[in-house]
Design a protein around this motif. Sequence first.
Motif, PDB file in Angstrom:
ATOM      1  N   TRP A 204       1.618  17.168  12.367  1.00  0.00           N
ATOM      2  CA  TRP A 204       1.465  15.783  13.138  1.00  0.00           C
ATOM      3  C   TRP A 204       1.672  14.725  11.966  1.00  0.00           C
ATOM      4  CZ3 TRP A 204       3.237  14.274  16.896  1.00  0.00           C
ATOM      5  CH2 TRP A 204       2.464  15.060  18.741  1.00  0.00           C
ATOM      6  N   GLY A 205       0.913  15.150  10.662  1.00  0.00           N
ATOM      7  CA  GLY A 205       0.862  14.516   9.444  1.00  0.00           C
ATOM      8  C   GLY A 205       1.358  14.938   8.270  1.00  0.00           C
ATOM      9  N   LYS A 206       2.719  15.690   8.683  1.00  0.00           N
ATOM     10  CA  LYS A 206       3.605  16.106   7.584  1.00  0.00           C
ATOM     11  C   LYS A 206       4.986  15.312   7.448  1.00  0.00           C
ATOM     12  CE  LYS A 206       1.001  19.910   5.911  1.00  0.00           C
ATOM     13  NZ  LYS A 206       0.428  21.635   5.510  1.00  0.00           N
ATOM     14  N   THR A 207       5.799  16.470   7.371  1.00  0.00           N
ATOM     15  CA  THR A 207       7.589  16.023   7.427  1.00  0.00           C
ATOM     16  C   THR A 207       7.548  16.554   8.604  1.00  0.00           C
ATOM     17  OG1 THR A 207       8.134  15.156   5.550  1.00  0.00           O
ATOM     18  CG2 THR A 207       9.623  16.039   7.021  1.00  0.00           C
TER      19      THR A 207
ATOM     20  N   TRP B 211       0.754  -1.040  -0.059  1.00  0.00           N
ATOM     21  CA  TRP B 211      -0.470   0.028  -0.097  1.00  0.00           C
ATOM     22  C   TRP B 211       1.215   1.110   0.329  1.00  0.00           C
ATOM     23  CZ3 TRP B 211      -1.022   3.971   3.628  1.00  0.00           C
ATOM     24  CH2 TRP B 211      -1.158   4.889   3.088  1.00  0.00           C
ATOM     25  N   THR B 212       0.577   2.529  -0.503  1.00  0.00           N
ATOM     26  CA  THR B 212       1.620   3.312  -0.983  1.00  0.00           C
ATOM     27  C   THR B 212       0.045   4.616  -0.676  1.00  0.00           C
ATOM     28  OG1 THR B 212       2.776   2.624  -2.626  1.00  0.00           O
ATOM     29  CG2 THR B 212       3.093   4.551  -2.359  1.00  0.00           C
ATOM     30  N   ASN B 213       1.097   5.797   0.370  1.00  0.00           N
ATOM     31  CA  ASN B 213       0.077   6.664   0.803  1.00  0.00           C
ATOM     32  C   ASN B 213      -0.499   7.550  -0.884  1.00  0.00           C
ATOM     33  OD1 ASN B 213       1.937   8.242   0.633  1.00  0.00           O
ATOM     34  ND2 ASN B 213       2.821   9.139   2.256  1.00  0.00           N
TER      35      ASN B 213
ATOM     36  N   PRO C  83       1.308  12.969   4.432  1.00  0.00           N
ATOM     37  CA  PRO C  83       2.685  12.570   3.717  1.00  0.00           C
ATOM     38  C   PRO C  83       3.349  12.165   4.687  1.00  0.00           C
ATOM     39  CG  PRO C  83       2.102  14.920   3.871  1.00  0.00           C
ATOM     40  CD  PRO C  83       1.293  13.769   4.413  1.00  0.00           C
ATOM     41  N   SER C  84       3.431  12.412   5.669  1.00  0.00           N
ATOM     42  CA  SER C  84       3.554  11.524   7.287  1.00  0.00           C
ATOM     43  C   SER C  84       3.856  10.063   6.979  1.00  0.00           C
ATOM     44  CB  SER C  84       4.004  12.085   8.626  1.00  0.00           C
ATOM     45  OG  SER C  84       3.177  12.263   9.180  1.00  0.00           O
ATOM     46  N   PRO C  85       4.617   8.323   7.979  1.00  0.00           N
ATOM     47  CA  PRO C  85       4.229   7.230   7.830  1.00  0.00           C
ATOM     48  C   PRO C  85       3.362   7.387   9.233  1.00  0.00           C
ATOM     49  CG  PRO C  85       6.503   7.977   8.234  1.00  0.00           C
ATOM     50  CD  PRO C  85       6.278   9.637   7.874  1.00  0.00           C
ATOM     51  N   ILE C  86       3.199   8.075   9.149  1.00  0.00           N
ATOM     52  CA  ILE C  86       1.866   7.881  10.384  1.00  0.00           C
ATOM     53  C   ILE C  86       0.421   6.464  10.083  1.00  0.00           C
ATOM     54  CG2 ILE C  86       1.878   9.919  11.884  1.00  0.00           C
ATOM     55  CD1 ILE C  86      -0.423  10.822  10.760  1.00  0.00           C
ATOM     56  N   ASN C  87       0.072   6.779   9.046  1.00  0.00           N
ATOM     57  CA  ASN C  87      -0.579   6.000   8.355  1.00  0.00           C
ATOM     58  C   ASN C  87      -0.592   4.322   7.982  1.00  0.00           C
ATOM     59  OD1 ASN C  87      -0.140   6.608   6.148  1.00  0.00           O
ATOM     60  ND2 ASN C  87      -1.759   8.649   5.474  1.00  0.00           N
ATOM     61  N   LEU C  88       0.832   4.012   7.770  1.00  0.00           N
ATOM     62  CA  LEU C  88       1.208   2.358   7.642  1.00  0.00           C
ATOM     63  C   LEU C  88       0.905   1.345   8.916  1.00  0.00           C
ATOM     64  CD1 LEU C  88       4.430   3.874   5.574  1.00  0.00           C
ATOM     65  CD2 LEU C  88       2.384   4.252   4.997  1.00  0.00           C
ATOM     66  N   VAL C  89       1.373   0.328   8.214  1.00  0.00           N
ATOM     67  CA  VAL C  89       1.554  -0.364   9.086  1.00  0.00           C
ATOM     68  C   VAL C  89       2.175  -1.688   8.354  1.00  0.00           C
ATOM     69  CG1 VAL C  89      -0.609  -1.122   8.216  1.00  0.00           C
ATOM     70  CG2 VAL C  89       0.105  -2.415  10.330  1.00  0.00           C
ATOM     71  N   GLN C  90       2.814  -2.514   9.101  1.00  0.00           N
ATOM     72  CA  GLN C  90       4.197  -3.378   8.417  1.00  0.00           C
ATOM     73  C   GLN C  90       3.303  -4.508   8.759  1.00  0.00           C
ATOM     74  OE1 GLN C  90       6.046  -2.909   6.265  1.00  0.00           O
ATOM     75  NE2 GLN C  90       6.698  -0.328   5.647  1.00  0.00           N
ATOM     76  N   GLN C  91       3.123  -5.333   7.316  1.00  0.00           N
ATOM     77  CA  GLN C  91       2.475  -6.785   7.902  1.00  0.00           C
ATOM     78  C   GLN C  91       1.345  -6.818   9.091  1.00  0.00           C
ATOM     79  OE1 GLN C  91       3.490  -8.602   6.423  1.00  0.00           O
ATOM     80  NE2 GLN C  91       6.010  -7.903   5.740  1.00  0.00           N
TER      81      GLN C  91
END
Length: 504
Positions: free
Chosen positions: A454-457, A12-14, A71-79
Amino acid sequence: MARIIEHGAQVWTNYHKTFSCNVAQRMELANGDENSGRALLKAAAEEIQALLRRAKEEGVTVRPLGAGWSPSPINLVQQGWLVETRRLNRCFSLSAEHLAADRQGEAESLMLVQAGATVDEVYESAEELGRSLRTGGASNGQTIAGACATGTHGSAWQYGGLQDHIRAVQIVTPENVWWITPSGGLLSDRFVAETASELLADDDAFAAAQLNVGSLGFVSAMILETDPIFMVQNIQKAARIDPEHIAMLSNGNFHQFSAEFALDEEPYFLQLILNPFNPFGRKALLRFLYRRPYDASIPLPKPGAAGAGYDALTLLAEAMLSVDLLKEDVLQLAMEQAYPRNRDVDDPPAIATWGNTTEQHNPIANLFNGSVTMERSKLADAFGRILESFNEGGGGTVTTLRFVKKAAGLLAPARWDDNVVIDFDGPNLESAHRSYANVIARLDKASLEYTRHWGKTNNLDAARVALDYGDDYTRWRKAQQRIMPDPSDRQIFANEELMKLGLI
Ligand SMILES: Cc1cc2nc3c(=O)[nH]c(=O)nc-3n(C[C@H](O)[C@H](O)[C@H](O)COP(=O)(O)OP(=O)(O)OC[C@H]3O[C@@H](n4cnc5c(N)ncnc54)[C@H](O)[C@@H]3O)c2cc1C
């Protein structure tokens, strides 16, 4: 019955293609066909809770996803499980019986919205009810829960962020379904019970939930406060400003600034986009919005012509990515070409409802977004140093000044009574990252207090978050323990970035 649609393991890519992750399962949550708002909310909350319990049993982490616009990685989840909420998007009016006895007079001003409704959908539903939100961000495709989670703001200077509208938040955890309100309460016992929830009327839990950065559980719905519908008149133009104007803004003399460039009245919204290479030698793009009473007979202009956003500017990323020389000229050209057509005092007025001030956004790959928020009165002192340090890194983005009041939420970056937000938006060049890091270092060296989005670099870590928010951070963590007392429940929402920020 609400349902979950499973799309399997995938990459998944933001939205802005700044980060990707390998998810074990991408899921979509969708509403059932229940015919009342309460029944719909109950079904959704029960489905989410079953999902969280299953995740706990299987030892999997869960990431609720809004529109994936951070654009920051707060919405990612690995596995882990990435759970899309975009189809939980219904909005409803409230009636007096849904509210506690001493709050029933407020029903007309309140709206019940599901977490995955986009800002645009909320705007539109509010307008259908003859109501309006008071502020928003530069664009409208975020989900309402995702936008509030990071404190999304615009430049309506008498308000904070979108989360200021929240009067109650429904949060699902493996153990509870909470309606979180301030200690004064808001909802009737019957409404709480009919939405399969329990009441948590607690000021700190509420202030934590208003801006939760996605780490206080799964937000399923909210109650928002609205204003009677209104309109705004837009004036936007390219004009040269000088250091005295920065001092004027720093002092909050918005009326005076407006009188000089646009109308002799206090603007509702004020935004400046500057060329950081030469902020006073080159024209700045100024945008003023003035509040007007609602008039249904006024034909609405296209959103871009009445804008509270600056989406078109992101187009400059494409121009900038391939060009390394003459950045000042290229940036200025892109700024002026990408900005929606000038609308000056003498042009026919462009008047629109608030919900029509932002336009749909098209994703552009590889953007850089970073910002710093500081006490507005520090702007005059900090402005030169910020731009100098930004340019020393090579720059490559525009610089935008936006103004907001103290925003709701213990972790709101707009923490001072009056704030200026200085944004850096442009192509995702190494020089933009270097320049942003330079700004941070320079502000730290000068001991000028500031916070970051929080949501940006943002280059933040747990130690810095604790330092920036002090006692408010401690209160936020305590509230998190009240909402999810079992540490293993909190762990379900862990991802690398939120752990790094000290928010799990
Ligand atoms: C084109 C564009 C314009 C922008 N303009 C502005 C602006 O003007 N002002 C500004 O301040 N910011 C702006 N931003 C930043 C953006 O508003 C924020 O990053 C916002 O958080 C994105 O909302 P989202 O729905 O995409 O949330 P996501 O990016 O999907 O999620 C953000 C966080 O919220 C969590 N989350 C989402 N939904 C839930 C839920 N239901 N329950 C629990 N947690 C949840 C996620 O897990 C994540 O941690 C802009 C971004 C873009 C791409």
